[in-house]
Motif scaffolding. Structure first.
Motif, mmCIF file in Angstrom:
data_model
loop_
_atom_site.group_PDB
_atom_site.id
_atom_site.type_symbol
_atom_site.label_atom_id
_atom_site.label_comp_id
_atom_site.label_asym_id
_atom_site.label_seq_id
_atom_site.Cartn_x
_atom_site.Cartn_y
_atom_site.Cartn_z
ATOM 1 N N ILE A 164 0.886 -1.345 -0.075
ATOM 2 C CA ILE A 164 -0.046 -0.037 0.030
ATOM 3 C C ILE A 164 0.728 1.286 -0.190
ATOM 4 O O ILE A 164 1.807 1.518 0.832
ATOM 5 N N THR A 165 0.698 1.959 -1.229
ATOM 6 C CA THR A 165 1.765 3.300 -1.037
ATOM 7 C C THR A 165 1.022 4.311 -0.508
ATOM 8 O O THR A 165 -0.181 4.578 -0.581
ATOM 9 N N GLY A 166 1.898 5.310 0.209
ATOM 10 C CA GLY A 166 1.455 6.538 0.713
ATOM 11 C C GLY A 166 0.448 6.410 1.817
ATOM 12 O O GLY A 166 -0.561 6.953 2.044
ATOM 13 N N PHE A 167 0.665 5.413 2.649
ATOM 14 C CA PHE A 167 0.323 5.029 3.996
ATOM 15 C C PHE A 167 -0.276 6.304 4.708
ATOM 16 O O PHE A 167 0.684 7.046 4.899
ATOM 17 N N VAL A 186 1.092 -7.535 4.450
ATOM 18 C CA VAL A 186 1.108 -6.296 4.000
ATOM 19 C C VAL A 186 2.190 -5.258 4.100
ATOM 20 O O VAL A 186 2.771 -5.542 5.543
ATOM 21 N N TYR A 187 2.458 -4.597 3.310
ATOM 22 C CA TYR A 187 3.558 -3.539 3.378
ATOM 23 C C TYR A 187 3.298 -2.311 3.299
ATOM 24 O O TYR A 187 2.364 -2.087 2.451
ATOM 25 N N ALA A 188 3.906 -1.100 3.550
ATOM 26 C CA ALA A 188 3.335 0.044 3.436
ATOM 27 C C ALA A 188 4.698 1.124 2.949
ATOM 28 O O ALA A 188 5.745 0.815 3.476
ATOM 29 N N THR A 189 4.443 2.018 2.233
ATOM 30 C CA THR A 189 5.335 3.127 1.967
ATOM 31 C C THR A 189 4.711 4.526 2.463
ATOM 32 O O THR A 189 3.501 4.682 2.460
ATOM 33 N N TYR A 210 9.808 6.100 0.952
ATOM 34 C CA TYR A 210 9.864 6.184 -0.719
ATOM 35 C C TYR A 210 10.677 7.351 -1.070
ATOM 36 O O TYR A 210 10.948 7.469 -2.262
ATOM 37 N N THR A 211 11.157 8.304 -0.093
ATOM 38 C CA THR A 211 12.353 9.036 -0.444
ATOM 39 C C THR A 211 13.796 8.577 -0.419
ATOM 40 O O THR A 211 14.380 9.257 -0.984
ATOM 41 N N ASP A 231 -2.365 2.124 -5.153
ATOM 42 C CA ASP A 231 -1.445 2.913 -5.395
ATOM 43 C C ASP A 231 -2.307 4.337 -5.930
ATOM 44 O O ASP A 231 -3.241 4.284 -6.503
ATOM 45 N N SER A 232 -1.894 5.902 -5.287
ATOM 46 C CA SER A 232 -2.830 6.598 -5.778
ATOM 47 C C SER A 232 -2.049 7.718 -6.470
ATOM 48 O O SER A 232 -2.502 8.846 -6.795
#
Length: 332
Positions: A164-167, A186-189, A210-211, A231-232
């Motif tokens: 899940i990006t942009g948690f 489940v993983y997150a950025t 993610y930076t 992703d969004s």
């Protein structure tokens, strides 16, 4: 009644003012709003970046409250019921995609940022009993979008590695919670440590900033790749996702906050049989399934902060800054 309307003559582009109530039409109900939540579309409307902008419209897609009045011939058993509102209107009969008449509550028709809102009776659902009004207000739009992305488009199953990006945003935090309850890995950025810490607290198997230019290498080392990515952002960052999804994997995106990519790794998409899918909102069936899943698994939307209507500009500014962890809620 008091309402938050779009006002292009105001410096904030918002106006908290008294708005006259109208009589109900056939098939409509009036809901006394107890809490309403913001979505990015509300801020985009404020900035004039959304289609069919109409000045003076009451904003807001998400709301929970109590049914106060029903039109003649409408089932009176709804009276006094605690409800949430499905903001997806006129989806149509095709589960695969919405029809051309589809619209979302809050623009161009009046929305939930008011003491009362009128909606078709078929938009009502009983509020999940484990949720407060504030928590329930944070569920409809984000919860529906997340549910369709993960279950209908992503076809998640137990044991899948899901990123899940942009948690921290409304859709992302609910997609994350849904995936955990679906027994996925489940993983997150995120770019914020506090948001990554919260994801870990909620059950993330791993988190990535993610930076960090090496985050994709770290993710591949930990997981071997992801079965599903939600992703969004899109933009050029989508190539990072193409690099960390497994062959045959699925990338589902519900927004493009970074805009269109300047280039895309097309060869890797076809060679690795990657499915790149768009999604938005969801059908009436998706909403019904989402409510059932949330109720059975006691999923609770994260609430960042609750503002009174009179502090609407502060709430919208916080949404614009993107600093929230969870939903921003307003109460009359």
């Amino acid at each position: 009644m008091k309402a938050i309307t779009l006002d292009d003559t105001s410096s904030s582009k918002l106006n908290v003012r008294e708005v006259p109530e109208r009589p109900l039409k056939e098939g409509e109900v009036r809901v006394a709003i107890k809490a309403a939540a913001l979505n990015h579309r509300d801020e985009w409307c404020r900035q004039g970046l959304y289609p069919n902008i109409q000045n003076g419209i009451i904003l807001g897609s998400d709301g929970s409250g109590v049914v106060e009045e029903v039109s003649i011939g409408t089932e009176e058993s709804w009276l006094g019921k605690e409800v949430i509102i499905n903001p997806a209107i006129n989806w149509g009969e095709n589960q695969k995609a919405q029809n051309k008449d589809f619209e979302i509550l809050g623009m161009p028709r009046n929305g939930t940022l008011a003491e009362k809102v009128i909606v078709p009776v078929d938009r009502l659902h009983l509020k999940p009993a484990h949720l407060t009004f504030e928590e329930a207000a944070g569920l409809p739009l984000a919860g529906l979008t997340a549910f369709r992305a993960l279950f209908y488009q992503g076809e998640v199953k137990p044991g899948d590695a899901v990123l899940i990006t942009g948690f921290g945003g409304g859709v992302a935090q609910l997609a994350f919670q849904y995936a955990v309850q679906a027994n996925a890995l489940v993983y997150a950025t995120s770019s914020k440590k506090e948001k990554l810490d919260k994801a870990s607290e909620l059950g993330a198997k791993g988190v990535f900033n993610y930076t960090d230019p090496d985050w994709t290498s770290e993710a591949l080392e930990q997981t071997g790749g992801f079965d599903i990515i939600i992703d969004s952002a899109a933009g050029d960052a989508i190539n990072n996702l193409i690099n960390v999804v497994k062959p045959g994997g699925r990338i589902v995106f519900y927004g493009a906050t970074l805009g269109n990519p300047s280039e895309i790794i097309a060869r890797k998409i076809f060679w690795n049989q990657i499915k790149l899918m768009g999604t938005t909102m969801g059908s009436d069936q998706d909403f019904q399934n989402m409510i059932q899943f949330v109720s059975e698994n006691k999923v609770t939307p994260l609430i960042d902060e609750v503002f009174p209507f009179d502090k609407a500009s502060d709430a919208f500014d916080k949404m614009k800054e993107g600093k929230q962890l969870g939903k921003i809620v307003l109460v009359p």
